[in-house]
Motif scaffolding. Sequence first.
Motif, PDB file in Angstrom:
ATOM      1  N   VAL A  31      56.146  63.887  74.246  1.00 31.53           N
ATOM      2  CA  VAL A  31      55.388  62.927  75.054  1.00 31.53           C
ATOM      3  C   VAL A  31      54.355  62.205  74.196  1.00 31.53           C
ATOM      4  CG1 VAL A  31      53.753  62.689  76.959  1.00 31.53           C
ATOM      5  CG2 VAL A  31      55.751  64.171  77.213  1.00 31.53           C
ATOM      6  N   VAL A  32      53.669  62.950  73.345  1.00 26.48           N
ATOM      7  CA  VAL A  32      52.638  62.353  72.485  1.00 26.48           C
ATOM      8  C   VAL A  32      53.250  61.387  71.483  1.00 26.48           C
ATOM      9  CG1 VAL A  32      50.927  62.842  70.691  1.00 26.48           C
ATOM     10  CG2 VAL A  32      51.044  64.289  72.730  1.00 26.48           C
ATOM     11  N   GLY A  33      54.357  61.793  70.864  1.00 27.32           N
ATOM     12  CA  GLY A  33      54.962  60.955  69.827  1.00 27.32           C
ATOM     13  C   GLY A  33      55.972  59.945  70.334  1.00 27.32           C
ATOM     14  N   GLY A  34      56.448  60.114  71.584  1.00 23.36           N
ATOM     15  CA  GLY A  34      57.438  59.186  72.129  1.00 23.36           C
ATOM     16  C   GLY A  34      58.815  59.347  71.511  1.00 23.36           C
ATOM     17  N   SER A  35      59.127  60.532  70.991  1.00 24.72           N
ATOM     18  CA  SER A  35      60.396  60.757  70.307  1.00 24.72           C
ATOM     19  C   SER A  35      61.456  61.276  71.263  1.00 24.72           C
ATOM     20  CB  SER A  35      60.198  61.765  69.167  1.00 24.72           C
ATOM     21  OG  SER A  35      61.432  62.235  68.682  1.00 24.72           O
ATOM     22  N   ALA A  36      62.611  60.589  71.290  1.00 22.25           N
ATOM     23  CA  ALA A  36      63.740  61.035  72.109  1.00 22.25           C
ATOM     24  C   ALA A  36      64.298  62.348  71.577  1.00 22.25           C
ATOM     25  CB  ALA A  36      64.828  59.961  72.129  1.00 22.25           C
ATOM     26  N   GLU A 109      62.525  52.632  71.500  1.00 22.28           N
ATOM     27  CA  GLU A 109      61.222  53.109  71.938  1.00 22.28           C
ATOM     28  C   GLU A 109      60.297  53.164  70.729  1.00 22.28           C
ATOM     29  OE1 GLU A 109      61.199  56.713  74.138  1.00 22.28           O
ATOM     30  OE2 GLU A 109      62.785  56.091  75.508  1.00 22.28           O
ATOM     31  N   ARG A 110      59.044  52.840  70.974  1.00 24.14           N
ATOM     32  CA  ARG A 110      58.085  52.838  69.867  1.00 24.14           C
ATOM     33  C   ARG A 110      57.564  54.251  69.638  1.00 24.14           C
ATOM     34  NH1 ARG A 110      52.628  49.074  69.331  1.00 24.14           N
ATOM     35  NH2 ARG A 110      52.036  49.802  67.222  1.00 24.14           N
ATOM     36  N   LEU A 111      57.707  54.725  68.400  1.00 24.06           N
ATOM     37  CA  LEU A 111      57.207  56.037  68.047  1.00 24.06           C
ATOM     38  C   LEU A 111      55.763  55.927  67.573  1.00 24.06           C
ATOM     39  CD1 LEU A 111      60.262  57.468  66.073  1.00 24.06           C
ATOM     40  CD2 LEU A 111      59.769  57.626  68.507  1.00 24.06           C
ATOM     41  N   SER A 112      54.945  56.877  67.989  1.00 22.48           N
ATOM     42  CA  SER A 112      53.536  56.859  67.596  1.00 22.48           C
ATOM     43  C   SER A 112      53.272  57.993  66.609  1.00 22.48           C
ATOM     44  CB  SER A 112      52.641  56.963  68.838  1.00 22.48           C
ATOM     45  OG  SER A 112      52.990  58.097  69.624  1.00 22.48           O
TER      46      SER A 112
END
Length: 308
Positions: A31-36, A109-112
Amino acid sequence: MDEKSGESLTTVLVAGAANLTIALAKLVAGVVGGSAAMLSEAAHSAADTVTEVLLLVSVRRSGRPADRRHPFGHGKAGFVWAMMAAVATLVGGAGFSITHGLHEIAHGERLSNLTLSYVVLAVSFVMESVSLARSVSQLRAEAARYEVTPIRLVRVTSDTALKAVLFEDVAALAGLLIAAGGLLGSHLTGSALWDGAASVAIGLLLLVIALSLIQANLSLLIGQAAPPQLETGIRAVLVTQPEVENVVELLTMMIGPGAVLVAAKIDFRDQASAAGVEIACDEVDRRLRESFPSVEQVFLDPTPTRRR
């Protein structure tokens, strides 16, 4: 509960505790990193946790003693619950990972910040390694007990709880490496394609594992015979009995994890009296149970060999 069931129960509990902790950590990192890929790994660990619960039920149910309605025991209940555990992996783990990965590949999706994801992957790898070490330890102990190689035991074992945990631990370690590769690829290139592809790869890995376990449990539920090496040993015990002329037919069936039913048509020597046949049957029963602890039921039918 016997010693073997106790070992399987401990293995399942260790794997379940590890998977539950890892699933929560992966979910937060995803959730924090936005990684699938991390979310797929969270779904993977969550599915494994559900699987461990079902395997726990499997071990407890299969260990229940025989009763009037179930004279052969409840061993096959273990195969049923292990089958449900494999289906949970198929639907919950593989289904989510593949669909979510394809969605990210298609839409991006944009990864943070991925630092937390890398830390969670490293810690998860250590925890999964501990669970795998426990599974491998039990596997080696059982392989030594049956005098076979660990790889062969995995292929023929009816201890579906051990087999499922072992496969899932191997898949978990492979999934972590795939997720790390996907994250690193996306981090270096700035493209979410790598992360999405890693998610799909994790899903396909779970798909293969789930289908393999489903096939193994289905064969056991239908009535799978004992391993050929065990059948050879049983036949050898039968023919070495002095009163036995020939083994007309030998049938075996797995009636639970590590539990075998033996049914044989025996041609006894013509000189053997009725009392001698009874004594011989009792002796064969005793020798089979002593030689092969997995043999729980023995049925012998005096049958003359058909001669032309």
